[in-house]
Scaffold this motif. Structure first.
Motif, mmCIF file in Angstrom:
data_model
loop_
_atom_site.group_PDB
_atom_site.id
_atom_site.type_symbol
_atom_site.label_atom_id
_atom_site.label_comp_id
_atom_site.label_asym_id
_atom_site.label_seq_id
_atom_site.Cartn_x
_atom_site.Cartn_y
_atom_site.Cartn_z
ATOM 1 N N GLU A 39 12.423 -2.037 20.728
ATOM 2 C CA GLU A 39 13.593 -2.753 20.482
ATOM 3 C C GLU A 39 14.062 -3.239 22.252
ATOM 4 O O GLU A 39 13.223 -2.637 23.285
ATOM 5 C CB GLU A 39 14.772 -2.079 20.101
ATOM 6 C CG GLU A 39 14.361 -1.635 18.390
ATOM 7 C CD GLU A 39 14.517 -0.647 17.801
ATOM 8 O OE1 GLU A 39 16.080 -0.540 17.503
ATOM 9 O OE2 GLU A 39 13.929 0.077 16.945
ATOM 10 N N THR A 40 14.945 -4.199 21.939
ATOM 11 C CA THR A 40 16.273 -4.213 23.531
ATOM 12 C C THR A 40 17.204 -3.257 22.447
ATOM 13 O O THR A 40 18.330 -2.640 22.346
ATOM 14 C CB THR A 40 16.281 -5.483 23.634
ATOM 15 O OG1 THR A 40 16.951 -5.941 21.978
ATOM 16 C CG2 THR A 40 15.100 -6.676 23.665
ATOM 17 N N GLU A 41 17.851 -3.497 24.496
ATOM 18 C CA GLU A 41 19.457 -2.636 24.281
ATOM 19 C C GLU A 41 20.553 -3.558 25.282
ATOM 20 O O GLU A 41 19.285 -4.516 25.674
ATOM 21 C CB GLU A 41 19.436 -0.968 24.820
ATOM 22 C CG GLU A 41 18.921 -0.387 24.237
ATOM 23 C CD GLU A 41 18.339 0.984 24.820
ATOM 24 O OE1 GLU A 41 19.332 2.213 24.168
ATOM 25 O OE2 GLU A 41 18.003 1.111 25.462
ATOM 26 N N TRP A 68 17.277 3.177 27.607
ATOM 27 C CA TRP A 68 17.949 2.819 28.798
ATOM 28 C C TRP A 68 18.366 3.742 29.908
ATOM 29 O O TRP A 68 18.228 4.322 30.735
ATOM 30 C CB TRP A 68 18.978 1.894 28.675
ATOM 31 C CG TRP A 68 20.741 1.890 28.622
ATOM 32 C CD1 TRP A 68 20.987 2.126 27.357
ATOM 33 C CD2 TRP A 68 21.473 2.907 29.661
ATOM 34 N NE1 TRP A 68 22.375 2.762 27.460
ATOM 35 C CE2 TRP A 68 22.053 2.987 28.864
ATOM 36 C CE3 TRP A 68 21.276 2.907 31.146
ATOM 37 C CZ2 TRP A 68 23.226 3.523 30.324
ATOM 38 C CZ3 TRP A 68 22.144 3.249 31.744
ATOM 39 C CH2 TRP A 68 23.670 3.611 30.996
ATOM 40 N N ASP A 94 15.428 -9.967 31.625
ATOM 41 C CA ASP A 94 16.891 -10.303 31.346
ATOM 42 C C ASP A 94 16.536 -11.323 29.515
ATOM 43 O O ASP A 94 16.309 -12.020 30.346
ATOM 44 C CB ASP A 94 17.719 -10.573 31.507
ATOM 45 C CG ASP A 94 19.204 -10.586 30.945
ATOM 46 O OD1 ASP A 94 18.904 -10.517 29.591
ATOM 47 O OD2 ASP A 94 20.330 -10.986 31.510
ATOM 48 N N GLN A 95 16.232 -10.144 28.651
ATOM 49 C CA GLN A 95 16.104 -11.018 27.552
ATOM 50 C C GLN A 95 16.672 -11.912 26.935
ATOM 51 O O GLN A 95 16.797 -13.287 26.436
ATOM 52 C CB GLN A 95 15.824 -10.520 26.155
ATOM 53 C CG GLN A 95 15.721 -10.469 24.807
ATOM 54 C CD GLN A 95 14.155 -11.684 25.091
ATOM 55 O OE1 GLN A 95 13.106 -11.282 25.470
ATOM 56 N NE2 GLN A 95 13.397 -12.751 24.373
ATOM 57 N N CYS A 154 20.061 -7.623 28.219
ATOM 58 C CA CYS A 154 19.047 -7.247 27.214
ATOM 59 C C CYS A 154 17.818 -7.340 27.663
ATOM 60 O O CYS A 154 17.044 -7.638 27.641
ATOM 61 C CB CYS A 154 19.759 -8.391 26.007
ATOM 62 S SG CYS A 154 18.887 -7.901 24.985
ATOM 63 N N GLY A 155 17.996 -5.892 27.641
ATOM 64 C CA GLY A 155 16.150 -5.145 28.219
ATOM 65 C C GLY A 155 15.772 -4.429 27.371
ATOM 66 O O GLY A 155 15.972 -3.800 25.992
ATOM 67 N N TRP A 156 14.694 -4.704 27.490
ATOM 68 C CA TRP A 156 13.288 -3.932 26.440
ATOM 69 C C TRP A 156 13.431 -2.207 26.909
ATOM 70 O O TRP A 156 12.346 -2.007 27.963
ATOM 71 C CB TRP A 156 12.223 -4.819 26.164
ATOM 72 C CG TRP A 156 12.260 -6.655 25.699
ATOM 73 C CD1 TRP A 156 12.831 -7.155 26.302
ATOM 74 C CD2 TRP A 156 12.194 -5.449 24.291
ATOM 75 N NE1 TRP A 156 12.395 -8.986 25.293
ATOM 76 C CE2 TRP A 156 12.350 -7.612 24.467
ATOM 77 C CE3 TRP A 156 11.524 -5.347 23.545
ATOM 78 C CZ2 TRP A 156 11.885 -8.591 23.392
ATOM 79 C CZ3 TRP A 156 11.698 -6.160 21.576
ATOM 80 C CH2 TRP A 156 11.674 -7.423 21.982
ATOM 81 N N THR A 157 14.067 -1.703 26.433
ATOM 82 C CA THR A 157 14.402 -0.370 26.808
ATOM 83 C C THR A 157 13.789 0.371 26.277
ATOM 84 O O THR A 157 13.813 1.782 25.999
ATOM 85 C CB THR A 157 15.674 0.173 27.935
ATOM 86 O OG1 THR A 157 16.545 -0.743 27.107
ATOM 87 C CG2 THR A 157 15.129 -1.035 29.067
#
Length: 267
Positions: free
Chosen positions: A112-114, A158, A167-168, A137-140
């Motif tokens: 998921e992203t945050e 994160w 950065d998504q 928006c990062g895949w963390t």
């Protein structure tokens, strides 16, 4: 008396994606012994972000040794957990040690992203910030839904990382350090600071991260019985981590645990 050993790297990057390596090593254990091989360096055994297609350096789940349906497959590129452990045991019975390749520097393939406050840094001068603080928006978030908490209920967000390179929301590739985080200082000084290599960069200053990596190391040694480690990307990890982690693993396993470090991805 000649005590020199012969270590063989028993893999290369472009092996077929047929989950057959562990079985092949098992079948050839006697031949390898006859040839004088005393130890084998084998590739990462856990699930990578590209599942059965992943060579092993795009680390997703350290606890999935080819046991869970994650990233599109149960086996890794090299086989299943059962085949891996059988391979280690069969080779050791021939008097050959197994050295496992492990990659603790980063994770890739988050679930998921945050949204995270971050600062962009110059790719070739990592101490130079570029522009202003921004929300990315990062895949963390790594929740490992296929494993469902077996072996460890630890999940990542994160706060367990220093930075990321995507950065998504902007669909943009750049080096982003999370606000409130610092690049590791006891690392190689290439590009000013070479803490960041790829993916979501592990924060070795986070106590939760360190505790989990100690737990994982003890679990892995007990589960697999390997004789040592090839440590990937050591120049991107603060030297103090392995200085403490390796002796702790040796004490926990009761083994000498041969260890050799590699400066980055490569053979």
């Amino acid at each position: 008396m000649n005590n020199n050993g012969l270590m063989m790297q028993y893999f290369e990057w472009y092996l077929p994606e047929d989950a057959s390596l562990w079985k092949k090593i098992t079948e050839e254990a006697s031949k390898l012994k006859t040839l004088g091989v005393t130890s084998l360096w084998v590739p990462p055994a856990y699930k990578g972000a590209n599942g059965k297609s992943d060579v092993g350096y795009g680390v997703y789940d350290l606890y999935d040794l080819g046991e869970f349906n994650q990233k599109g497959s149960i086996p890794t590129k090299y086989g299943t957990k059962k085949e891996y452990i059988e391979m280690v045991q069969s080779v050791q019975k021939k008097g050959i040690d197994i050295y496992a390749d492990i990659v603790l520097n980063h994770k890739i393939g988050a679930d998921e992203t945050e949204y995270i406050q971050a600062e962009e840094f110059n790719a070739t001068s990592r101490n130079q910030m570029v522009g202003d603080e921004k929300t990315i928006c990062g895949w963390t978030k790594f929740t490992f839904p296929g494993r469902k908490g077996k072996y460890s209920d630890f999940t990542c967000n994160w706060t367990h990382f220093d930075g990321i390179d995507w950065d998504q929301s902007a669909t943009r590739n750049a080096i982003y350090k999370f606000v409130g985080k610092s690049w590791e200082e006891a690392v190689d000084d290439e590009n000013g600071n070479y803490d960041y290599l790829m993916g979501a960069d592990i924060d070795f200053d986070n106590p939760e991260v360190k505790d989990e990596l100690y737990r994982w190391g003890q679990w892995y040694l007990k589960m697999t019985g390997v004789n040592g480690f090839r440590l990937d990307a050591v120049k991107h990890i603060g030297y103090y981590f392995y200085k403490d982690w390796i002796p702790a693993m040796r004490e926990a396993s009761g083994k000498e645990l041969f260890c050799v470090g590699n400066t980055g991805i490569g053979m």
